[in-house]
Write an enzyme that holds these catalytic residues in place. Structure first.
Site, PDB file in Angstrom:
ATOM      1  N   ASP A  25       1.166  -1.216   0.036  1.00 46.60           N
ATOM      2  CA  ASP A  25       0.259  -0.291  -0.128  1.00 46.60           C
ATOM      3  C   ASP A  25       0.973   1.169   0.118  1.00 46.60           C
ATOM      4  OD1 ASP A  25      -2.454   1.638   0.215  1.00 46.60           O
ATOM      5  OD2 ASP A  25      -2.729   0.922   2.010  1.00 46.60           O
ATOM      6  N   ASP A 118      -2.480   1.959  -5.840  1.00 43.31           N
ATOM      7  CA  ASP A 118      -2.418   2.605  -4.983  1.00 43.31           C
ATOM      8  C   ASP A 118      -1.739   1.423  -4.249  1.00 43.31           C
ATOM      9  OD1 ASP A 118      -4.256   2.929  -3.838  1.00 43.31           O
ATOM     10  OD2 ASP A 118      -3.945   4.858  -3.145  1.00 43.31           O
ATOM     11  N   GLU A 119      -2.038  -0.123  -4.500  1.00 40.89           N
ATOM     12  CA  GLU A 119      -2.727  -1.109  -3.844  1.00 40.89           C
ATOM     13  C   GLU A 119      -2.413  -2.067  -4.341  1.00 40.89           C
ATOM     14  OE1 GLU A 119      -5.090  -1.427  -0.514  1.00 40.89           O
ATOM     15  OE2 GLU A 119      -7.041  -0.062  -1.692  1.00 40.89           O
TER      16      GLU A 119
END
Length: 370
Positions: A25, A118-119
């Site tokens: 993350d 983003d993860e």
């Protein structure tokens, strides 16, 4: 569920060769990219998005100290942090950086399940680079992300997706947390249920009313009582309270929806103005549909009034929406059914659901403000 079935589920987590899963993350991704690219923003409270009537898409850690969070109205964010700086989002830049990170993941495993820009989950049960452990792999990935993008990432390492995701948030920012199989249930027991994936605010409030505040509280409830209060979700809650999650990491995770929305500087009531704004929103959303290379049959209109009450209206077609014109027309049809509007409208959104034919290798961040 019978006692024998319960015992069988519990044995799943103690299998001889549990998976090795990492949840990576990025730390305050959008805001961190902006601070990386503009030295004047570093160390200062920053919000991506916002504007006079918008919402915060992302907040830097300096802003989070003041309670500024994503999806917060910008006026509220500014009230909490008078020194807050707003910058316009640059989604093309965020996507490019995300592709850099995805390329790093590919050096370690083919089993990558992106959740957003983003993860992502990574199954590293096969130690492709011979690093010796899932923790070593996670550390190597984090170091490469820092070296190649100038950004930091946090990671959770465990035997299942549920705990890996919880763990990645444990030592943020720029941290790592490893939870081995024999510590899974004990780790979950210490955490508040409102942090659990699949337990939203409404469910968390209901659990609190029932005296369920932590994982330990949840584990104390028999599965029959959980199913009585939460329906089919009760079995999921029973499992995660014991650290049991057998879901596989699935590459190229399909989209559930593609949408766009816009918050207006002033509440709108005029029909012509609302139709014009919805047409603009439809254009932005359709660009994302084409970029994602998906098709869908269900069009959903989102309306937020000036008093922050929100409604949605949907229309399901017999065949996938053909083009922007058909998408826009369906949205306008849904909107005109609301005329005359009873009160001013501050936000309109339009999305495509019931998606199919996902061909894109890299998901984009969907459903954000424009």
């Amino acid at each position: 569920m019978t006692q024998r079935a319960c015992q069988a589920i519990e044995r799943e987590v103690n299998a001889p060769s549990p998976r090795k899963i990492i949840h990576v993350d990025m730390d305050a991704f959008y805001a961190s990219v902006e601070q990386r690219d503009n030295p004047e923003l570093r160390g200062r409270p920053l919000a991506v998005g916002g504007g006079h009537r918008g919402v915060v898409a992302a907040a830097s850690y300096e802003a989070r100290v003041f309670g500024v969070r994503s999806a917060m109205p910008s006026v509220t964010a500014k009230r909490r942090c008078p020194e807050l700086l707003f910058v316009k989002p640059r989604f093309d830049v965020y996507k490019a950086v995300s592709q850099q990170i995805r390329a790093i993941f590919a050096d370690y495993t083919e089993l990558v399940e992106p959740l957003s820009l983003d993860e992502a989950y990574l199954d590293v049960s096969e130690d492709r680079r011979g690093l010796g452990s899932a923790r070593a792999i996670a550390e190597d990935i984090r170091a490469r992300i820092r070296a190649e993008t100038g950004l930091t990432a946090s990671a959770g390492v465990s035997y299942c997706k549920f705990i890996a995701k919880l763990a990645s948030d444990q030592n943020k920012p720029n941290g790592i947390c490893v939870i081995p199989p024999h510590k899974g249930a004990a780790f979950v027991a210490t955490l508040p249920v409102k942090r659990f994936h699949g337990v939203g605010p409404v469910t968390a409030a209901k659990m609190e009313r029932l005296g369920i505040a932590t994982g330990a509280d949840l584990a104390a409830w028999p599965i029959e009582q959980l199913e009585a209060h939460f329906g089919s979700s009760g079995q999921w809650y029973w499992r995660i309270a014991r650290g049991i999650d057998t879901r596989e990491v699935k590459p190229d995770r399909p989209y559930k929806s593609v949408s766009a929305e816009r918050t207006f500087d002033e509440d709108l009531r005029d029909a012509a103005a609302l139709i014009a704004e919805l047409s603009r929103v439809a254009g932005y959303a359709w660009t994302r549909v084409e970029r994602a290379e998906v098709k869908g049959r269900t069009i959903t209109l989102k309306v937020k009034y000036g008093d922050f009450t929100m409604i949605t209206r949907s229309k399901c077609l017999t065949a996938p929406v053909a083009d922007l014109a058909a998408f826009t027309a369906a949205g306008i049809e849904l909107l005109t059914r609301l005329f005359p509007v009873p009160k001013g409208i501050r936000l309109l959104g339009l999305g495509l659901h019931s998606l199919q034919n996902h061909d894109s290798a890299m998901p984009i961040q969907l459903g954000l403000e424009i």
